[in-house]
Write a protein that holds these residues in place. Sequence first.
Motif, PDB file in Angstrom:
ATOM      1  N   TRP A  92       0.807  -1.218   0.000  1.00 42.65           N
ATOM      2  CA  TRP A  92       0.000   0.000   0.000  1.00 42.65           C
ATOM      3  C   TRP A  92       0.847   1.278   0.000  1.00 42.65           C
ATOM      4  O   TRP A  92       0.315   2.375  -0.036  1.00 42.65           O
ATOM      5  CB  TRP A  92      -0.944   0.020   1.202  1.00 42.65           C
ATOM      6  CG  TRP A  92      -0.217  -0.021   2.508  1.00 42.65           C
ATOM      7  CD1 TRP A  92       0.298   1.036   3.203  1.00 42.65           C
ATOM      8  CD2 TRP A  92       0.100  -1.183   3.265  1.00 42.65           C
ATOM      9  NE1 TRP A  92       0.912   0.603   4.344  1.00 42.65           N
ATOM     10  CE2 TRP A  92       0.807  -0.769   4.412  1.00 42.65           C
ATOM     11  CE3 TRP A  92      -0.132  -2.542   3.108  1.00 42.65           C
ATOM     12  CZ2 TRP A  92       1.284  -1.652   5.383  1.00 42.65           C
ATOM     13  CZ3 TRP A  92       0.333  -3.415   4.076  1.00 42.65           C
ATOM     14  CH2 TRP A  92       1.020  -2.963   5.178  1.00 42.65           C
ATOM     15  N   ASP A  93       2.169   1.151   0.004  1.00 42.89           N
ATOM     16  CA  ASP A  93       3.076   2.300   0.029  1.00 42.89           C
ATOM     17  C   ASP A  93       3.018   3.014  -1.328  1.00 42.89           C
ATOM     18  O   ASP A  93       3.329   2.419  -2.356  1.00 42.89           O
ATOM     19  CB  ASP A  93       4.492   1.806   0.329  1.00 42.89           C
ATOM     20  CG  ASP A  93       5.504   2.926   0.474  1.00 42.89           C
ATOM     21  OD1 ASP A  93       5.170   4.098   0.207  1.00 42.89           O
ATOM     22  OD2 ASP A  93       6.643   2.631   0.862  1.00 42.89           O
ATOM     23  N   PRO A  94       2.642   4.308  -1.355  1.00 47.36           N
ATOM     24  CA  PRO A  94       2.540   5.028  -2.643  1.00 47.36           C
ATOM     25  C   PRO A  94       3.878   5.131  -3.362  1.00 47.36           C
ATOM     26  O   PRO A  94       3.903   5.174  -4.585  1.00 47.36           O
ATOM     27  CB  PRO A  94       2.010   6.407  -2.250  1.00 47.36           C
ATOM     28  CG  PRO A  94       2.165   6.537  -0.785  1.00 47.36           C
ATOM     29  CD  PRO A  94       2.296   5.140  -0.229  1.00 47.36           C
ATOM     30  N   ARG A  96       6.198   2.823  -3.478  1.00 43.81           N
ATOM     31  CA  ARG A  96       6.391   1.528  -4.139  1.00 43.81           C
ATOM     32  C   ARG A  96       5.490   1.432  -5.371  1.00 43.81           C
ATOM     33  O   ARG A  96       5.915   0.960  -6.414  1.00 43.81           O
ATOM     34  CB  ARG A  96       6.077   0.392  -3.170  1.00 43.81           C
ATOM     35  CG  ARG A  96       6.272  -0.962  -3.776  1.00 43.81           C
ATOM     36  CD  ARG A  96       6.081  -2.050  -2.714  1.00 43.81           C
ATOM     37  NE  ARG A  96       6.384  -3.345  -3.264  1.00 43.81           N
ATOM     38  CZ  ARG A  96       5.473  -4.271  -3.510  1.00 43.81           C
ATOM     39  NH1 ARG A  96       4.219  -4.068  -3.232  1.00 43.81           N
ATOM     40  NH2 ARG A  96       5.839  -5.428  -4.029  1.00 43.81           N
ATOM     41  N   LYS A  97       4.235   1.879  -5.262  1.00 47.36           N
ATOM     42  CA  LYS A  97       3.309   1.801  -6.385  1.00 47.36           C
ATOM     43  C   LYS A  97       3.817   2.621  -7.568  1.00 47.36           C
ATOM     44  O   LYS A  97       3.752   2.176  -8.698  1.00 47.36           O
ATOM     45  CB  LYS A  97       1.923   2.285  -5.969  1.00 47.36           C
ATOM     46  CG  LYS A  97       1.169   1.290  -5.137  1.00 47.36           C
ATOM     47  CD  LYS A  97      -0.219   1.810  -4.819  1.00 47.36           C
ATOM     48  CE  LYS A  97      -0.945   0.806  -3.944  1.00 47.36           C
ATOM     49  NZ  LYS A  97      -2.285   1.262  -3.602  1.00 47.36           N
ATOM     50  N   SER A  98       4.343   3.818  -7.319  1.00 44.96           N
ATOM     51  CA  SER A  98       4.828   4.649  -8.408  1.00 44.96           C
ATOM     52  C   SER A  98       6.081   4.057  -9.045  1.00 44.96           C
ATOM     53  O   SER A  98       6.303   4.198 -10.223  1.00 44.96           O
ATOM     54  CB  SER A  98       5.082   6.078  -7.933  1.00 44.96           C
ATOM     55  OG  SER A  98       6.134   6.111  -7.000  1.00 44.96           O
TER      56      SER A  98
END
Length: 101
Positions: A92-94, A96-98
């Motif tokens: 859920w870490d933004p 990491r997602k980016s």
Amino acid sequence: LDDYGSGPTSYKLLKDMFFDVIKVDGGFTTKIHQDSENQVLAGAIAQIAARLDMRSVATKVETRQEAHVMAKLGFTFLQGYAIGAPTISPPWDPVRKSAVA
């Protein structure tokens, strides 16, 4: 309050100081589905925490059976491998997602 139930912890500590979160010692969690005494003790800790407006955390929850019992006893949160492995990059870490996108 971390590792409640081990070392020099007591009910007096809960009475004299205000904690917003209490983490029960993992020794209460291990194979709790097979240990009626730990069920009584851990359940009492969860109830005391709730009555004192604290959130409770069950640590070292390693199996589904342990997770089921700890949730049934009233713990607010569960922590351990049954829930997810420790990581410095949770899904859920933004950041990491980016990086993945």
